[in-house]
Design a protein around this motif. Sequence first.
Motif, PDB file in Angstrom:
ATOM      1  N   ARG A  60       0.841  -1.195   0.000  1.00 21.19           N
ATOM      2  CA  ARG A  60       0.000   0.000   0.000  1.00 21.19           C
ATOM      3  C   ARG A  60       0.879   1.250   0.000  1.00 21.19           C
ATOM      4  O   ARG A  60       0.605   2.217  -0.673  1.00 21.19           O
ATOM      5  N   ARG A  61       1.916   1.209   0.812  1.00 20.84           N
ATOM      6  CA  ARG A  61       2.877   2.311   0.921  1.00 20.84           C
ATOM      7  C   ARG A  61       4.126   1.775   1.600  1.00 20.84           C
ATOM      8  O   ARG A  61       4.086   0.722   2.241  1.00 20.84           O
ATOM      9  N   ALA A  62       5.221   2.520   1.438  1.00 16.50           N
ATOM     10  CA  ALA A  62       6.491   2.025   1.976  1.00 16.50           C
ATOM     11  C   ALA A  62       7.433   3.179   2.267  1.00 16.50           C
ATOM     12  O   ALA A  62       7.296   4.276   1.719  1.00 16.50           O
ATOM     13  N   ARG A  63       8.401   2.903   3.128  1.00 16.93           N
ATOM     14  CA  ARG A  63       9.505   3.814   3.421  1.00 16.93           C
ATOM     15  C   ARG A  63      10.785   3.001   3.367  1.00 16.93           C
ATOM     16  O   ARG A  63      10.816   1.834   3.769  1.00 16.93           O
ATOM     17  N   ILE A  64      11.852   3.652   2.880  1.00 19.22           N
ATOM     18  CA  ILE A  64      13.143   2.979   2.785  1.00 19.22           C
ATOM     19  C   ILE A  64      14.082   3.554   3.839  1.00 19.22           C
ATOM     20  O   ILE A  64      14.195   4.762   3.993  1.00 19.22           O
TER      21      ILE A  64
END
Length: 128
Positions: A60-64
């Motif tokens: 759905r969404r992500a952060r690295i």
Amino acid sequence: PPLAGRVPPGEALFEGGPVNPSQPVLLADFLDPDAAHLSVFGSIGFLIGEVPREAAAGLRRARIFAGCAGWDAGQLEAEMEQEAWILEPAREEDVFTDVPESLWARVLRRKGPEFDLLSRMPYDPTMN
């Protein structure tokens, strides 16, 4: 670069650490939580190391993050026993906050008035 297509254009690269600062870690909200390499809570989990291209379709969404935290065997448990950590259950809005630089203060305020002073301390107390 291999993870660039997994987050929206212009999204920040967050600094984790201090372990493996050159190893990317993807923190994501999964359509299928079982697709995570490491589950955190609910549909939130991590993909670590090489992330297959098809994995992007299930996010759905992500952060690295560059790097992650790490402890020796038993170290974290010992620190928890010593009450060296301030604990608060994470919320989905914590993970994907639009204002990550104020997350620490917001979580402390959520814990109640006894943490209010700590929530207002400057990041660098020498600047006070």
